[in-house]
Design an enzyme around this catalytic site. Structure first.
Site, mmCIF file in Angstrom:
data_model
loop_
_atom_site.group_PDB
_atom_site.id
_atom_site.type_symbol
_atom_site.label_atom_id
_atom_site.label_comp_id
_atom_site.label_asym_id
_atom_site.label_seq_id
_atom_site.Cartn_x
_atom_site.Cartn_y
_atom_site.Cartn_z
ATOM 1 N N ASP A 14 0.792 -1.244 0.000
ATOM 2 C CA ASP A 14 0.000 0.000 0.000
ATOM 3 C C ASP A 14 0.819 1.288 0.000
ATOM 4 O O ASP A 14 0.375 2.311 0.545
ATOM 5 C CB ASP A 14 -0.962 0.010 1.193
ATOM 6 C CG ASP A 14 -2.105 -0.975 1.042
ATOM 7 O OD1 ASP A 14 -2.232 -1.576 -0.039
ATOM 8 O OD2 ASP A 14 -2.860 -1.156 2.006
ATOM 9 N N LYS A 109 -5.854 -5.611 -4.242
ATOM 10 C CA LYS A 109 -6.670 -6.148 -3.152
ATOM 11 C C LYS A 109 -7.754 -5.143 -2.783
ATOM 12 O O LYS A 109 -7.629 -3.944 -3.063
ATOM 13 C CB LYS A 109 -5.798 -6.473 -1.934
ATOM 14 C CG LYS A 109 -5.102 -5.284 -1.282
ATOM 15 C CD LYS A 109 -4.143 -5.756 -0.199
ATOM 16 C CE LYS A 109 -3.438 -4.573 0.487
ATOM 17 N NZ LYS A 109 -4.326 -3.786 1.339
ATOM 18 N N CYS A 142 -2.915 -2.893 7.293
ATOM 19 C CA CYS A 142 -2.700 -3.856 6.208
ATOM 20 C C CYS A 142 -1.406 -4.648 6.349
ATOM 21 O O CYS A 142 -1.349 -5.812 5.957
ATOM 22 C CB CYS A 142 -2.749 -3.138 4.870
ATOM 23 S SG CYS A 142 -4.380 -2.429 4.520
#
Length: 204
Positions: A14, A109, A142
């Protein structure tokens, strides 16, 4: 001393404009993450993995234009109004300093875990990967969720303390503390040393 299993891969989670850039959607929502300290560490690890002919995977949170693939319970915030993390937009792209190369893997995702409803597990196993080195943001969201799932799926796991980050330092440290039970943590320098040792074993 850190030891990596025989076939590790680097996960970069991310590191996107939406989460990390000062003009990204999360900054506009008042929850910016400053990546200044961790980007050089991630790139250092990335170069080392590439030099050792080991794979690098970029995990990226992206949503469809109507956000129908987003968790329904999360849809009360302003992210959609800002068109945040929408697939194909600048907000969903990786930071310029971490633009994936053509031979590096990108896994999209829609949940906090890089393993839930993605191709990641199968791809890692098909390539014989048995250890993941985890970096990125946020450590307590995450990164931690992906590391925990990797551990439950029987991968070796190492989360890199100085190549991961989140909004609040105390949350970062708390997540690292919890991850001692899910493969453990290490500094970038320790991972670099372990990679060198692994390369020496393979060449001997």
């Amino acid at each position: 001393m850190l030891q990596l299993d025989s076939s590790p891969a680097l996960l970069v989670i991310d590191m996107q404009n939406g989460f990390c850039h000062r003009q990204g959607s999360f900054a506009k929502l008042g929850i910016p993450t400053d990546p200044t300290a961790i980007v050089p560490r991630i790139n250092e690890l990335r170069s080392a993995f590439r030099a050792a002919n080991l794979p690098v995977f970029f995990l990226r949170t992206t949503y469809s234009a109507d956000y129908s693939d987003r968790r329904a319970r999360d849809r009360a915030d302003r992210l959609e109004e800002l068109q945040g993390l929408m697939r194909g937009t600048w907000d969903a792209d990786m930071l310029d300093e971490l633009t994936p190369r053509p031979d590096e893997n990108v896994v999209d995702k829609t949940r906090r875990s890089g393993f839930l409803r993605t191709t990641l597990e199968n791809t890692l196993k098909e390539r014989g990967i048995n250890h993941v080195v985890v970096t990125g943001v946020g450590t307590d969201v995450c990164v931690e969720t992906t590391a925990r799932d990797a551990f439950q799926l029987d991968f070796g796991v190492t989360t890199v303390s100085d190549a991961s980050g989140t909004v609040d330092e105390s949350d970062h440290l708390a997540a690292l503390h919890a991850l001692r039970n899910f493969g453990g943590t290490a500094w970038t320098a320790e991972v670099m040393e372990a990679l060198q040792e692994l390369s020496q074993k393979k060449s001997s």
